[in-house]
Every structure is written in C-alpha cells, then in structure tokens.
Write a protein that holds these residues in place. Structure first.
Motif, mmCIF file in Angstrom:
data_model
loop_
_atom_site.group_PDB
_atom_site.id
_atom_site.type_symbol
_atom_site.label_atom_id
_atom_site.label_comp_id
_atom_site.label_asym_id
_atom_site.label_seq_id
_atom_site.Cartn_x
_atom_site.Cartn_y
_atom_site.Cartn_z
ATOM 1 N N MET A 1 -21.103 -8.954 58.854
ATOM 2 C CA MET A 1 -20.048 -9.650 58.110
ATOM 3 C C MET A 1 -19.968 -9.308 56.792
ATOM 4 S SD MET A 1 -20.181 -13.980 57.599
ATOM 5 C CE MET A 1 -19.106 -14.633 56.663
ATOM 6 N N GLY A 2 -18.679 -9.095 56.492
ATOM 7 C CA GLY A 2 -18.116 -8.578 55.170
ATOM 8 C C GLY A 2 -18.483 -9.406 53.987
ATOM 9 N N LYS A 3 -18.625 -9.013 52.655
ATOM 10 C CA LYS A 3 -18.723 -9.428 51.299
ATOM 11 C C LYS A 3 -17.451 -9.900 50.835
ATOM 12 C CE LYS A 3 -23.123 -7.126 50.777
ATOM 13 N NZ LYS A 3 -23.882 -6.390 49.812
ATOM 14 N N ASN A 4 -17.499 -10.940 50.273
ATOM 15 C CA ASN A 4 -16.437 -11.309 49.372
ATOM 16 C C ASN A 4 -16.544 -10.823 47.944
ATOM 17 O OD1 ASN A 4 -13.936 -12.385 48.259
ATOM 18 N ND2 ASN A 4 -14.621 -14.448 48.201
ATOM 19 N N ILE A 5 -15.893 -9.756 47.443
ATOM 20 C CA ILE A 5 -16.209 -9.137 46.225
ATOM 21 C C ILE A 5 -14.871 -9.249 45.417
ATOM 22 C CG2 ILE A 5 -16.367 -6.623 45.305
ATOM 23 C CD1 ILE A 5 -17.279 -5.838 48.180
ATOM 24 N N LEU A 6 -15.117 -9.385 44.136
ATOM 25 C CA LEU A 6 -14.209 -9.430 42.932
ATOM 26 C C LEU A 6 -14.590 -8.122 42.200
ATOM 27 C CD1 LEU A 6 -12.117 -10.791 41.504
ATOM 28 C CD2 LEU A 6 -13.726 -12.248 40.338
ATOM 29 N N VAL A 7 -13.213 -7.557 41.794
ATOM 30 C CA VAL A 7 -13.327 -6.363 40.963
ATOM 31 C C VAL A 7 -12.409 -6.995 39.503
ATOM 32 C CG1 VAL A 7 -12.387 -3.996 40.607
ATOM 33 C CG2 VAL A 7 -13.423 -4.667 42.816
ATOM 34 N N LEU A 8 -13.161 -6.924 38.384
ATOM 35 C CA LEU A 8 -12.397 -7.261 37.327
ATOM 36 C C LEU A 8 -12.254 -6.062 36.516
ATOM 37 C CD1 LEU A 8 -14.374 -10.334 35.788
ATOM 38 C CD2 LEU A 8 -12.142 -10.327 36.819
ATOM 39 N N THR A 9 -10.958 -5.728 36.177
ATOM 40 C CA THR A 9 -10.525 -4.513 35.401
ATOM 41 C C THR A 9 -10.269 -4.848 33.862
ATOM 42 O OG1 THR A 9 -8.406 -4.420 35.909
ATOM 43 C CG2 THR A 9 -9.944 -3.331 37.486
ATOM 44 N N GLY A 10 -10.260 -3.965 33.013
ATOM 45 C CA GLY A 10 -10.273 -4.246 31.721
ATOM 46 C C GLY A 10 -9.524 -3.392 30.980
ATOM 47 N N SER A 11 -8.698 -2.415 31.874
ATOM 48 C CA SER A 11 -7.838 -1.333 31.283
ATOM 49 C C SER A 11 -6.416 -2.026 31.000
ATOM 50 C CB SER A 11 -7.943 -0.095 31.825
ATOM 51 O OG SER A 11 -6.974 0.857 31.201
ATOM 52 N N PRO A 12 -5.976 -1.826 29.681
ATOM 53 C CA PRO A 12 -4.413 -1.981 29.543
ATOM 54 C C PRO A 12 -3.576 -0.935 29.935
ATOM 55 C CG PRO A 12 -5.481 -1.209 27.260
ATOM 56 C CD PRO A 12 -6.595 -1.558 28.394
ATOM 57 N N ARG A 13 -4.031 0.152 30.413
ATOM 58 C CA ARG A 13 -3.339 1.330 30.889
ATOM 59 C C ARG A 13 -3.197 1.347 32.329
ATOM 60 N NH1 ARG A 13 -4.497 7.389 29.003
ATOM 61 N NH2 ARG A 13 -6.611 6.897 29.869
ATOM 62 N N GLN A 14 -2.574 0.384 33.068
ATOM 63 C CA GLN A 14 -2.247 0.354 34.451
ATOM 64 C C GLN A 14 -2.203 1.780 35.118
ATOM 65 O OE1 GLN A 14 1.245 -1.787 35.631
ATOM 66 N NE2 GLN A 14 -0.031 -2.655 37.279
ATOM 67 N N GLY A 15 -3.131 1.971 36.080
ATOM 68 C CA GLY A 15 -2.935 3.284 36.703
ATOM 69 C C GLY A 15 -4.082 4.466 36.073
ATOM 70 N N GLY A 16 -4.618 3.913 34.954
ATOM 71 C CA GLY A 16 -5.335 4.887 34.259
ATOM 72 C C GLY A 16 -6.597 5.095 34.828
ATOM 73 N N ASN A 17 -7.666 5.863 34.119
ATOM 74 C CA ASN A 17 -8.819 6.361 34.742
ATOM 75 C C ASN A 17 -9.886 5.337 35.288
ATOM 76 O OD1 ASN A 17 -8.208 9.203 34.367
ATOM 77 N ND2 ASN A 17 -8.683 8.708 32.184
ATOM 78 N N SER A 18 -9.937 4.059 34.787
ATOM 79 C CA SER A 18 -11.082 3.356 34.873
ATOM 80 C C SER A 18 -10.270 2.263 36.293
ATOM 81 C CB SER A 18 -11.145 2.108 33.893
ATOM 82 O OG SER A 18 -10.143 1.443 33.332
ATOM 83 N N ASP A 19 -8.779 2.117 35.951
ATOM 84 C CA ASP A 19 -8.159 1.625 37.175
ATOM 85 C C ASP A 19 -8.290 2.345 38.537
ATOM 86 O OD1 ASP A 19 -6.692 -0.661 37.660
ATOM 87 O OD2 ASP A 19 -4.772 0.291 37.320
ATOM 88 N N MET A 20 -8.080 3.826 38.238
ATOM 89 C CA MET A 20 -8.476 4.605 39.536
ATOM 90 C C MET A 20 -9.637 4.472 40.140
ATOM 91 S SD MET A 20 -6.164 7.607 38.219
ATOM 92 C CE MET A 20 -6.238 8.836 39.819
ATOM 93 N N LEU A 21 -10.726 4.232 39.148
ATOM 94 C CA LEU A 21 -12.251 4.182 39.655
ATOM 95 C C LEU A 21 -12.103 2.701 40.528
ATOM 96 C CD1 LEU A 21 -14.621 4.781 36.897
ATOM 97 C CD2 LEU A 21 -14.485 5.757 39.058
ATOM 98 N N ALA A 22 -11.563 1.492 39.901
ATOM 99 C CA ALA A 22 -11.766 0.438 40.439
ATOM 100 C C ALA A 22 -10.989 0.469 41.923
ATOM 101 C CB ALA A 22 -11.050 -0.437 39.725
ATOM 102 N N ASP A 23 -9.757 1.168 42.027
ATOM 103 C CA ASP A 23 -9.083 1.389 43.220
ATOM 104 C C ASP A 23 -9.947 2.140 44.336
ATOM 105 O OD1 ASP A 23 -6.965 -0.140 42.298
ATOM 106 O OD2 ASP A 23 -5.891 1.492 41.843
#
Length: 183
Positions: A1-23
């Motif tokens: 059974m899968g987990k319920n995961i929440l990813v909180l991102t903090g970058s104001p640069r949408q599509g930036g490096n940390s956003d890509m990491l999250a994705d």
C-alpha cells in the motif's frame, strides 16, 4: 500500500533547480505507487509564527489567517514529508521556513489534529561549491526530525547549481527520483 507524501517546496523560481529536484522525487514516488501532493510555499502568502500562543483557538492550527490554512489538510494527512528548497544564506528559503515555523501548533498541548508524519527527507541545492555550505540547513533539518520524532529517510544536497536548469547537468535528478521510488 502506498504512502501519502507531501512535498513542500520553497523556491520562488518556478521550474528552478530545487523545483526540478522535487519533481524528480515525485516522479519516482508516484512510480512506486505512492500518492504525492506538492505545495509551493513561495507561491503563497504564509507569515511565520508570531508566538501569539493562540494555536487552535479558531479550530485551525494557526489563528492568524493566511495561506497556511490551505496547507493544513495536506500536512495533516501526510505520512511522509519532503522539504525541497534552494539554499539561501545557509538555510532553507524564508518561504519554506515560514511554513515550518507554523508546525509549532502541532507540538502544543490541545492540538486538535495531530500530524501523522513518521518520516521525512530534505532536498536542497545551491550555487556554492562544496557541501560545507549546507551544514546549517542540514543541521536544522536534523533538529526538526529529532524534535518531531520523525525518521530521516534521506538528505540530498546538490552544490554548484546556480543558473535555472543547471541541475540537469548533474546526477541529482536521478538520485532524487531513486529516493522517491525507494521511499
């Protein structure tokens, strides 16, 4: 059974490096059969904790009305929390930090809806070379994990990525996807 995961991102640069990491993490987690929600703190108006001690007085975690109210149901249903941020002055971004500060309500006596989070991860990247610059952010993350009694499931710190998209020239996206698949 899968987990319920929440990813909180903090970058104001949408599509930036940390956003890509999250994705990349999200891609791996979904492939692994997990349910994932992504919440971009920088796209919201969330003020930090004001230490007013009025938590739960209005049947919400924080009595100060802002966009944290949108985060509450996601936070309260998550079993796993992923924090993804660019490195700003040796820590996570102020957008993400403001949301984290409001976790205080969930540690207080009288908490009406305790968190179900049991495990967490940190995904962080920055322009500086070397991993030493991540020490402050990593130690803060470890302190949060210890205080909240969560299990740390991994830390991925990626140096030397500044320009938007620079992270594609590293192995970090593959590593993030693998962390997601293995969670």
């Amino acid at each position: 059974m899968g987990k319920n995961i929440l990813v909180l991102t903090g970058s104001p640069r949408q599509g930036g490096n940390s956003d890509m990491l999250a994705d990349a993490f999200i891609k791996g987690a979904r492939a692994g059969g997990h349910t994932v929600a992504k919440f971009a703190t920088a796209a919201k108006k969330i003020g930090g904790c004001r230490a007013c001690e009025a938590c739960w007085s209005k049947n919400t975690a924080c009595s100060i009305q802002d966009d944290f109210a949108e985060l509450e149901p996601l936070l309260e249903s998550a079993a796993t929390l992923v924090l993804a941020s660019p490195l700003y002055w040796f820590g996570v971004s102020s957008h993400l930090k403001a949301a984290i500060d409001k976790f205080y309500a969930y540690t207080r006596p009288g908490c009406k809806r305790p968190l179900k989070i049991k495990e967490s991860l940190l995904l962080i990247c920055g322009a500086d070379e070397g991993l030493g610059v991540f020490t402050g952010a990593i130690e803060t993350y470890k302190g949060i994990v210890d205080y909240m009694k969560w299990q740390d499931k991994g830390i991925l710190a990626v140096p030397s990525v500044s320009a938007k998209g620079a992270i594609v020239h590293t192995e970090a996206l593959k590593q993030a996807e693998k962390l997601g698949a293995e969670i």
